[in-house]
Motif scaffolding. Structure first.
Motif, short mmCIF file in Angstrom:
data_model
loop_
_atom_site.label_atom_id
_atom_site.label_comp_id
_atom_site.label_asym_id
_atom_site.label_seq_id
_atom_site.Cartn_x
_atom_site.Cartn_y
_atom_site.Cartn_z
N PRO A 1 47.63 38.59 14.31
CA PRO A 1 47.30 39.87 14.59
C PRO A 1 47.56 40.07 16.26
O PRO A 1 47.53 39.07 16.92
CB PRO A 1 46.00 40.07 14.41
N PRO A 2 48.29 41.23 16.38
CA PRO A 2 48.63 41.42 17.96
C PRO A 2 47.46 41.36 19.02
O PRO A 2 46.30 41.61 18.37
CB PRO A 2 49.23 42.67 17.68
N LEU A 3 47.63 41.13 20.15
CA LEU A 3 46.66 40.95 21.15
C LEU A 3 47.04 41.93 22.29
O LEU A 3 48.17 42.58 22.49
CB LEU A 3 46.46 39.39 21.69
N ALA A 4 46.19 42.25 23.27
CA ALA A 4 46.40 43.09 24.44
C ALA A 4 46.10 42.14 25.61
O ALA A 4 45.15 41.50 25.72
CB ALA A 4 45.45 44.21 24.40
N ILE A 5 47.14 42.16 26.45
CA ILE A 5 47.04 41.46 27.83
C ILE A 5 46.71 42.42 28.82
O ILE A 5 47.77 43.33 29.12
CB ILE A 5 48.40 40.52 27.82
N LYS A 6 45.77 42.05 29.80
CA LYS A 6 45.82 42.97 30.91
C LYS A 6 45.83 42.24 32.36
O LYS A 6 45.24 41.10 32.40
CB LYS A 6 44.25 43.58 30.75
N LYS A 7 47.05 42.45 33.09
CA LYS A 7 47.26 41.90 34.20
C LYS A 7 46.72 42.48 35.21
O LYS A 7 46.97 43.77 35.48
CB LYS A 7 48.92 41.94 34.51
N LEU A 8 45.57 41.84 35.90
CA LEU A 8 45.01 42.61 36.87
C LEU A 8 45.63 42.68 38.22
O LEU A 8 46.45 41.81 38.53
CB LEU A 8 43.57 41.93 37.21
N LEU B 1 36.79 40.30 24.48
CA LEU B 1 37.43 39.32 25.24
C LEU B 1 37.97 38.09 24.28
O LEU B 1 37.05 37.26 24.07
CB LEU B 1 36.75 39.10 26.50
N ARG B 2 38.98 37.78 24.29
CA ARG B 2 39.50 36.53 23.46
C ARG B 2 39.97 35.33 24.44
O ARG B 2 40.19 34.10 23.80
CB ARG B 2 40.64 36.87 22.60
N GLY B 3 40.11 35.77 25.58
CA GLY B 3 40.55 34.51 26.31
C GLY B 3 40.97 35.02 27.73
O GLY B 3 40.72 36.16 28.21
N PHE B 4 41.38 34.27 28.66
CA PHE B 4 41.99 34.53 29.91
C PHE B 4 42.81 33.59 30.80
O PHE B 4 42.92 32.36 30.41
CB PHE B 4 40.49 34.74 31.02
N CYS B 5 43.54 34.18 31.98
CA CYS B 5 44.21 33.10 32.73
C CYS B 5 43.83 33.26 34.14
O CYS B 5 43.99 34.53 34.51
CB CYS B 5 45.59 33.19 32.24
N SER B 6 43.82 32.23 34.81
CA SER B 6 43.51 32.43 36.31
C SER B 6 44.53 31.30 36.92
O SER B 6 44.30 30.10 36.79
CB SER B 6 42.22 32.18 36.74
N SER B 7 45.57 31.89 37.61
CA SER B 7 46.53 31.05 38.25
C SER B 7 46.50 31.74 39.74
O SER B 7 46.12 32.82 40.11
CB SER B 7 47.80 31.12 37.69
N PRO B 8 47.15 30.93 40.77
CA PRO B 8 47.32 31.55 41.93
C PRO B 8 48.11 32.71 42.20
O PRO B 8 47.89 33.45 42.88
CB PRO B 8 48.05 30.15 42.82
N SER B 9 49.20 33.04 40.93
CA SER B 9 49.88 34.22 41.26
C SER B 9 49.34 35.43 40.77
O SER B 9 49.82 36.38 40.78
CB SER B 9 51.22 33.72 40.77
N VAL B 10 48.46 35.31 39.55
CA VAL B 10 48.16 36.39 38.67
C VAL B 10 46.83 35.90 37.75
O VAL B 10 46.43 34.66 37.66
CB VAL B 10 49.39 36.50 37.56
N LYS B 11 46.37 36.96 37.71
CA LYS B 11 45.16 36.97 36.70
C LYS B 11 45.02 37.90 35.48
O LYS B 11 45.37 39.11 35.69
CB LYS B 11 44.03 37.02 37.39
#
Length: 612
Positions: free
Chosen positions: A335-342, A370-380
């Motif tokens: 199923p499709p997901l939604a990605i929010k780039k802060l 909330l299904r997941g997250f990503c935290s990197s130096p360049s983007v969250k």
């Protein structure tokens, strides 16, 4: 002289029986048997499967069906004018008995499990203005007899099993303001006339339809009679020899080959140079995506989401707010997901940490998961469920522009669902959560119009010993409580105020701020406060609701909304009390007793005055 006594003649047995029957019929009518329209509706009910007991109060003992669930009668004639039973989980045929309701103006049976065909006898419903049978399993041809309904303004037949062609006579339905037959099995040419005013979306999902509308295939012209081809003399054979030698031909081929290779190489280099510019989300080095486990539905792995995220482009944008951009992400067959780039600013850093720490554990049916997250130096980024129904702002205001009224059950479902979601954040989370940016555009919808609160861009945790938290003033213009705009001190009463504005939008169909209006009426909450003080708050209610919803239900929601948008935060109720009040409608079949309403409103005022 003897007197002869006169003996009265006996009443014939058959006349006595006839008299008894008449008396019995008269007695039954006096005892309150349901009228003829009630009998027609009872016949309709008998052919249905009603697992949820929605029609449980359709009783023969009532003199009229006017108090039955989903039925509305004219105040002057007591004739049935509206049947409104969406999302009722009803199964059965669309009965021809309904054609006997000759004063019926609206028939809304959408989002059920009706099957069979639309009866031809529906042509007798000459007063009908709205026919909404969306999301059922109704089949057969669309009856040509519906073209006799000259007052019909809304015809909604999408997501059914209709086949055949659109009746040509529909071109004469000049009163139509909304028409939708998408996602059926219809074929043939789309008639002209009145149907030409509707765009291709009204006909989409019917592979066999054709016409002049943009997005639809052209209809093939009728084949003309076959004509024998004219005689053409055979072409003369070219007998001249080529003027190029073998070596010249080889040289020409090699040159052409090298030129093609050069062009391909140049294109490859240009695409490689532009690759980084096309990326919407660049995770850089050290970035990773974490997907939460234990979800009820299957989710892609972190590696699959990571690979799909690298392919996101501008065309995948589905929304943008003050705290980031939202993209639709399709990962293989999941199923499709939604990605929010802060956005990379201090507020987004705080927002991300709040959501990361709290939303992973917050679970409520009216909150976006909330299904997941990503935290990197360049983007969250945050990974959410994708909700296909858009948002409440689009539902209310885009539908209004297309003259498609939103039914009361949908508006009530949204009002109650959002109230429950906020009550959960305020009273069931430890520590409690303040949303901080409740607005109609931040309330997402699924295909069944179930609401989900999204965008915790201003969400803050407040310990049970604190009454407020200081944050940078955000929110959406028209929804921000006055004390929050002045001081930046956010309490749960800030959310209550914003919820009250959303409730006023649902009741009125107007935007929170309408710049096309004069300054006096532009701000919805301010305008309603003035009318409420003058005892004229009912004037803001959408005319479609005034005609179809009982006054006591509108009074209840109006009073709740007016309490919520009070200028003083101390006069606003808590959300758990709001939920209790709104649930009165569902507990009493959308018709609460006025004494219960008065008692509950008094309790609402006491709860507000008792708040710290």
């Amino acid at each position: 002289m003897a007197r002869v006594a006169m003996v009265p003649k006996c009443i014939a047995p058959n006349r006595l029986l006839h008299l008894s029957l008449l008396l019995l019929v008269l007695h039954c009518s006096i005892c309150g048997a349901v009228n003829s329209e009630g009998l027609l509706l009872q016949s309709f009910k008998q052919g249905l499967i009603d697992p949820a007991g929605v029609l449980s109060n359709w009783n023969n003992s009532d003199t009229t069906p006017c108090n039955w669930k989903g039925v509305l009668c004219s105040n002057s004639t007591i004739a049935v004018i509206f049947i409104n039973l969406p999302f009722a989980n009803l199964t059965g045929n669309v009965s021809s008995k309904l054609a006997g309701l000759k004063y019926l103006e609206r028939l809304s049976l959408h989002h059920n499990r009706f099957f069979g065909e639309i009866p031809d006898s529906f042509s007798n419903l000459t007063s009908l203005r709205v026919l909404n049978l969306r999301n059922n399993s109704i089949s057969g041809n669309i009856p040509q007899s519906l073209s006799a309904l000259k007052n019909l303004r809304i015809l909604e037949l999408a997501n059914n099993e209709f086949h055949g062609s659109i009746p040509e006579s529909f071109s004469a339905l000049t009163s139509l303001r909304y028409f939708n037959i998408s996602n059926n099995h219809l074929i043939g040419n789309i008639p002209g006339g009145a149907l030409r005013r509707f765009n291709a979306s009204s006909f989409a999902g019917n592979a066999g339809l054709c016409g002049v509308l943009g997005g639809l295939p052209s209809c093939a012209p009728s084949p003309s009679p076959a004509v024998a081809p004219a005689f053409e003399p055979p072409q003369a054979v070219w007998s001249h020899k080529s003027s190029l030698s073998g070596g010249q031909i080889v040289l020409l081929c090699v040159s052409l080959f090298l030129f093609v290779k050069f062009v391909i190489l140049a294109i490859f280099i240009m695409r490689w140079m532009r690759k980084d510019n096309d990326l919407e989300i660049s995770l850089g080095s050290g970035g990773k995506i974490v997907m939460f486990q234990g979800a009820a539905k299957a989710l892609p792995s972190s590696k699959e989401v990571l690979q799909a995220t690298r392919l996101i482009r501008k065309k995948h944008i589905i929304g943008e707010g003050g705290y980031g951009v939202v993209y639709k992400l399709q990962v293989n067959d999941y199923p499709p997901l939604a990605i929010k780039k802060l956005k990379t600013c201090l507020e987004s850093e705080r927002s991300f940490e709040n959501e990361l720490d709290t939303l992973g554990t917050v679970k409520h049916r009216n909150l976006v998961k909330l299904r997941g997250f990503c935290s990197s130096p360049s983007v969250k980024i945050l990974v959410y469920d994708f909700l296909p129904g858009g948002n409440v702002d689009q539902l209310l205001h885009h539908a209004t522009e297309e003259n498609l009224p939103v039914d009361w059950p949908i508006r009530y479902r949204i009002a109650l669902g959002v109230a429950r979601g906020l009550a959960y954040l305020h009273h069931s989370c430890e520590p409690r959560i303040i949303h901080g940016d409740v607005s109609s555009s931040n309330i997402l919808l699924d295909n069944e119009f179930e609401p989900y609160l999204s965008d915790f861009g201003l969400a803050k945790l407040v310990s049970t010993n604190d009454t407020h938290v200081t944050m940078t003033v955000g929110g959406t213009f028209g929804y921000v409580a006055p004390e929050f705009a002045k001081s930046g001190h956010a309490t749960d009463k800030v959310d209550v105020y914003s919820y009250g504005v959303v409730l006023l939008e649902l009741l009125s169909g107007r935007r929170a701020v309408d710049e096309s209006m004069s300054d006096e009426y532009a701000n919805l909450a301010g305008w309603v406060r003035e009318l409420h003080n003058c005892g004229r708050a009912l004037e803001i209610v959408d005319p479609n609701l005034r005609d179809t919803v009982k006054d006591v239900a509108l009074d209840l929601l109006l009073e709740v909304a007016c309490h919520c948008v009070s200028l003083s935060s101390y006069d606003r109720p808590q959300m758990n009390k709001v939920v209790e009040l709104l649930e009165l409608l569902s507990d009493t079949a959308s018709s609460p007793i006025r004494s219960s309403l008065t008692t509950s409103l008094e309790s609402l005022q006491r709860s507000a005055s008792a708040d710290p």
